[in-house]
Design a protein around this motif. Sequence first.
Motif, PDB file in Angstrom:
ATOM      1  N   TYR A   1     133.629  32.148 -14.343  1.00  0.00           N
ATOM      2  CA  TYR A   1     135.068  32.465 -14.189  1.00  0.00           C
ATOM      3  C   TYR A   1     135.919  32.068 -15.265  1.00  0.00           C
ATOM      4  O   TYR A   1     136.732  32.628 -15.738  1.00  0.00           O
ATOM      5  CB  TYR A   1     135.434  31.543 -12.703  1.00  0.00           C
ATOM      6  CG  TYR A   1     136.872  31.565 -12.572  1.00  0.00           C
ATOM      7  CD1 TYR A   1     137.419  32.853 -11.854  1.00  0.00           C
ATOM      8  CD2 TYR A   1     137.773  30.606 -12.726  1.00  0.00           C
ATOM      9  CE1 TYR A   1     138.825  32.996 -11.569  1.00  0.00           C
ATOM     10  CE2 TYR A   1     139.168  30.653 -12.750  1.00  0.00           C
ATOM     11  CZ  TYR A   1     139.716  31.831 -12.050  1.00  0.00           C
ATOM     12  OH  TYR A   1     140.982  31.655 -11.884  1.00  0.00           O
ATOM     13  N   GLY A   2     135.533  30.825 -15.887  1.00  0.00           N
ATOM     14  CA  GLY A   2     136.259  30.530 -16.865  1.00  0.00           C
ATOM     15  C   GLY A   2     136.092  31.358 -18.219  1.00  0.00           C
ATOM     16  O   GLY A   2     137.423  31.592 -18.608  1.00  0.00           O
ATOM     17  N   ASN A   3     135.016  31.992 -18.291  1.00  0.00           N
ATOM     18  CA  ASN A   3     135.045  33.074 -19.445  1.00  0.00           C
ATOM     19  C   ASN A   3     135.958  34.118 -19.302  1.00  0.00           C
ATOM     20  O   ASN A   3     136.672  34.639 -20.151  1.00  0.00           O
ATOM     21  CB  ASN A   3     133.577  33.589 -19.719  1.00  0.00           C
ATOM     22  CG  ASN A   3     132.605  32.261 -20.378  1.00  0.00           C
ATOM     23  OD1 ASN A   3     133.399  31.365 -20.757  1.00  0.00           O
ATOM     24  ND2 ASN A   3     131.456  32.352 -20.019  1.00  0.00           N
ATOM     25  N   ILE A   4     135.792  34.806 -18.077  1.00  0.00           N
ATOM     26  CA  ILE A   4     136.421  35.814 -17.565  1.00  0.00           C
ATOM     27  C   ILE A   4     138.037  35.498 -17.559  1.00  0.00           C
ATOM     28  O   ILE A   4     138.617  36.364 -18.212  1.00  0.00           O
ATOM     29  CB  ILE A   4     136.185  36.375 -16.310  1.00  0.00           C
ATOM     30  CG1 ILE A   4     134.648  36.958 -16.246  1.00  0.00           C
ATOM     31  CG2 ILE A   4     137.109  37.551 -15.765  1.00  0.00           C
ATOM     32  CD1 ILE A   4     133.976  37.064 -14.787  1.00  0.00           C
ATOM     33  N   SER A   5     138.275  34.489 -17.179  1.00  0.00           N
ATOM     34  CA  SER A   5     139.803  34.089 -17.154  1.00  0.00           C
ATOM     35  C   SER A   5     140.287  33.995 -18.532  1.00  0.00           C
ATOM     36  O   SER A   5     141.420  34.415 -19.073  1.00  0.00           O
ATOM     37  CB  SER A   5     139.958  32.659 -16.399  1.00  0.00           C
ATOM     38  OG  SER A   5     141.235  32.401 -16.384  1.00  0.00           O
ATOM     39  N   SER A   6     139.457  33.358 -19.379  1.00  0.00           N
ATOM     40  CA  SER A   6     139.884  33.099 -20.855  1.00  0.00           C
ATOM     41  C   SER A   6     140.037  34.553 -21.509  1.00  0.00           C
ATOM     42  O   SER A   6     141.129  34.802 -22.317  1.00  0.00           O
ATOM     43  CB  SER A   6     139.098  32.278 -21.680  1.00  0.00           C
ATOM     44  OG  SER A   6     139.172  31.009 -21.365  1.00  0.00           O
ATOM     45  N   THR A   7     139.291  35.454 -21.349  1.00  0.00           N
ATOM     46  CA  THR A   7     139.213  36.890 -21.776  1.00  0.00           C
ATOM     47  C   THR A   7     140.278  37.390 -21.329  1.00  0.00           C
ATOM     48  O   THR A   7     141.099  38.298 -21.913  1.00  0.00           O
ATOM     49  CB  THR A   7     137.920  37.581 -21.330  1.00  0.00           C
ATOM     50  OG1 THR A   7     136.664  36.502 -22.101  1.00  0.00           O
ATOM     51  CG2 THR A   7     137.903  38.798 -22.315  1.00  0.00           C
ATOM     52  N   PHE A   8     140.694  37.361 -20.070  1.00  0.00           N
ATOM     53  CA  PHE A   8     141.787  38.123 -19.508  1.00  0.00           C
ATOM     54  C   PHE A   8     142.895  37.527 -20.150  1.00  0.00           C
ATOM     55  O   PHE A   8     144.031  38.500 -20.276  1.00  0.00           O
ATOM     56  CB  PHE A   8     141.868  37.682 -17.706  1.00  0.00           C
ATOM     57  CG  PHE A   8     142.737  38.633 -17.164  1.00  0.00           C
ATOM     58  CD1 PHE A   8     143.048  39.890 -17.088  1.00  0.00           C
ATOM     59  CD2 PHE A   8     144.076  37.856 -17.099  1.00  0.00           C
ATOM     60  CE1 PHE A   8     144.036  40.824 -16.482  1.00  0.00           C
ATOM     61  CE2 PHE A   8     145.027  38.488 -16.392  1.00  0.00           C
ATOM     62  CZ  PHE A   8     145.183  39.734 -16.080  1.00  0.00           C
ATOM     63  N   LYS A   9     143.081  36.271 -20.156  1.00  0.00           N
ATOM     64  CA  LYS A   9     144.480  35.522 -20.613  1.00  0.00           C
ATOM     65  C   LYS A   9     144.754  36.211 -22.160  1.00  0.00           C
ATOM     66  O   LYS A   9     145.829  36.383 -22.455  1.00  0.00           O
ATOM     67  CB  LYS A   9     144.353  34.297 -20.706  1.00  0.00           C
ATOM     68  CG  LYS A   9     144.711  33.571 -19.292  1.00  0.00           C
ATOM     69  CD  LYS A   9     144.488  32.167 -19.184  1.00  0.00           C
ATOM     70  CE  LYS A   9     144.504  31.579 -17.880  1.00  0.00           C
ATOM     71  NZ  LYS A   9     144.492  30.138 -17.661  1.00  0.00           N
TER      72      LYS A   9
ATOM     73  N   GLY B   1     124.679  23.190  -6.899  1.00  0.00           N
ATOM     74  CA  GLY B   1     125.355  22.921  -7.919  1.00  0.00           C
ATOM     75  C   GLY B   1     125.023  23.689  -8.915  1.00  0.00           C
ATOM     76  O   GLY B   1     126.171  24.163  -9.956  1.00  0.00           O
ATOM     77  N   GLU B   2     123.706  23.929  -9.333  1.00  0.00           N
ATOM     78  CA  GLU B   2     123.488  24.937 -10.483  1.00  0.00           C
ATOM     79  C   GLU B   2     124.294  26.403 -10.298  1.00  0.00           C
ATOM     80  O   GLU B   2     124.942  26.609 -11.215  1.00  0.00           O
ATOM     81  CB  GLU B   2     122.118  25.175 -10.582  1.00  0.00           C
ATOM     82  CG  GLU B   2     121.257  24.155 -10.985  1.00  0.00           C
ATOM     83  CD  GLU B   2     119.705  24.398 -10.663  1.00  0.00           C
ATOM     84  OE1 GLU B   2     119.313  25.524 -10.786  1.00  0.00           O
ATOM     85  OE2 GLU B   2     118.764  23.441 -10.936  1.00  0.00           O
ATOM     86  N   VAL B   3     124.271  26.815  -9.221  1.00  0.00           N
ATOM     87  CA  VAL B   3     124.939  28.137  -9.142  1.00  0.00           C
ATOM     88  C   VAL B   3     126.564  28.071  -9.303  1.00  0.00           C
ATOM     89  O   VAL B   3     126.980  28.829  -9.757  1.00  0.00           O
ATOM     90  CB  VAL B   3     124.430  28.869  -7.765  1.00  0.00           C
ATOM     91  CG1 VAL B   3     125.297  30.007  -7.487  1.00  0.00           C
ATOM     92  CG2 VAL B   3     122.964  29.158  -7.867  1.00  0.00           C
ATOM     93  N   SER B   4     126.850  27.023  -8.541  1.00  0.00           N
ATOM     94  CA  SER B   4     128.236  26.700  -8.571  1.00  0.00           C
ATOM     95  C   SER B   4     129.115  26.671  -9.971  1.00  0.00           C
ATOM     96  O   SER B   4     129.852  26.963 -10.454  1.00  0.00           O
ATOM     97  CB  SER B   4     128.662  25.487  -7.695  1.00  0.00           C
ATOM     98  OG  SER B   4     129.889  25.199  -7.787  1.00  0.00           O
ATOM     99  N   GLU B   5     128.258  25.864 -10.765  1.00  0.00           N
ATOM    100  CA  GLU B   5     128.373  25.615 -12.350  1.00  0.00           C
ATOM    101  C   GLU B   5     128.350  26.953 -13.074  1.00  0.00           C
ATOM    102  O   GLU B   5     129.407  27.209 -13.881  1.00  0.00           O
ATOM    103  CB  GLU B   5     127.467  24.664 -12.929  1.00  0.00           C
ATOM    104  CG  GLU B   5     127.923  23.068 -12.563  1.00  0.00           C
ATOM    105  CD  GLU B   5     129.280  22.615 -12.799  1.00  0.00           C
ATOM    106  OE1 GLU B   5     129.722  22.969 -14.053  1.00  0.00           O
ATOM    107  OE2 GLU B   5     129.862  22.091 -12.003  1.00  0.00           O
ATOM    108  N   LYS B   6     127.360  27.856 -12.821  1.00  0.00           N
ATOM    109  CA  LYS B   6     127.395  28.813 -13.664  1.00  0.00           C
ATOM    110  C   LYS B   6     128.473  29.862 -13.090  1.00  0.00           C
ATOM    111  O   LYS B   6     129.257  30.587 -14.108  1.00  0.00           O
ATOM    112  CB  LYS B   6     125.851  29.683 -13.129  1.00  0.00           C
ATOM    113  CG  LYS B   6     124.857  29.234 -13.688  1.00  0.00           C
ATOM    114  CD  LYS B   6     123.610  29.909 -13.456  1.00  0.00           C
ATOM    115  CE  LYS B   6     122.477  29.230 -13.997  1.00  0.00           C
ATOM    116  NZ  LYS B   6     121.042  29.966 -13.572  1.00  0.00           N
ATOM    117  N   VAL B   7     128.973  29.900 -11.889  1.00  0.00           N
ATOM    118  CA  VAL B   7     130.093  30.702 -11.486  1.00  0.00           C
ATOM    119  C   VAL B   7     131.287  30.244 -12.122  1.00  0.00           C
ATOM    120  O   VAL B   7     132.158  30.797 -12.425  1.00  0.00           O
ATOM    121  CB  VAL B   7     130.039  30.770  -9.835  1.00  0.00           C
ATOM    122  CG1 VAL B   7     131.443  31.345  -9.413  1.00  0.00           C
ATOM    123  CG2 VAL B   7     129.117  31.656  -9.460  1.00  0.00           C
TER     124      VAL B   7
END
Length: 116
Positions: free
Chosen positions: A67-75, A57-63
């Motif tokens: 992903y959200g940060n990378i996705s936002s930056t890409f957009k 759960g911890e690793v999943s949340e970090k990923v």
Amino acid sequence: MSKNGKNTAGILAGLLAGAAAGVILGMLYAPEEGKETRKKIRNKANDLKDQAKDKYGEVSEKVKDQYGNISSTFKETANNVAHTMKDGYDKYKDQIVSKTADVVKDVEAELNDLKS
């Protein structure tokens, strides 16, 4: 997932597997009744399963966060590129229209001079 994330997950899985094997072997060689030993193994296995779920759960949340940060930056970057290209297109389109109008006027003036 990044290469570092894969390494971390692999290391975590290895550590958990090693811990489980060590606990089970220790219990099997302990001088206790079989029923009691099986109960301890079952309890320890459940504890390890819970720990693995928590870590997952911890690793999943970090990923997900990454992903959200990378996705936002890409957009954001894609939008910036699109706006920059549109602005450049509009700027050069206006310049071309203006220059074309100037050329048309020059040609008309030359034609009028030839007619005279």
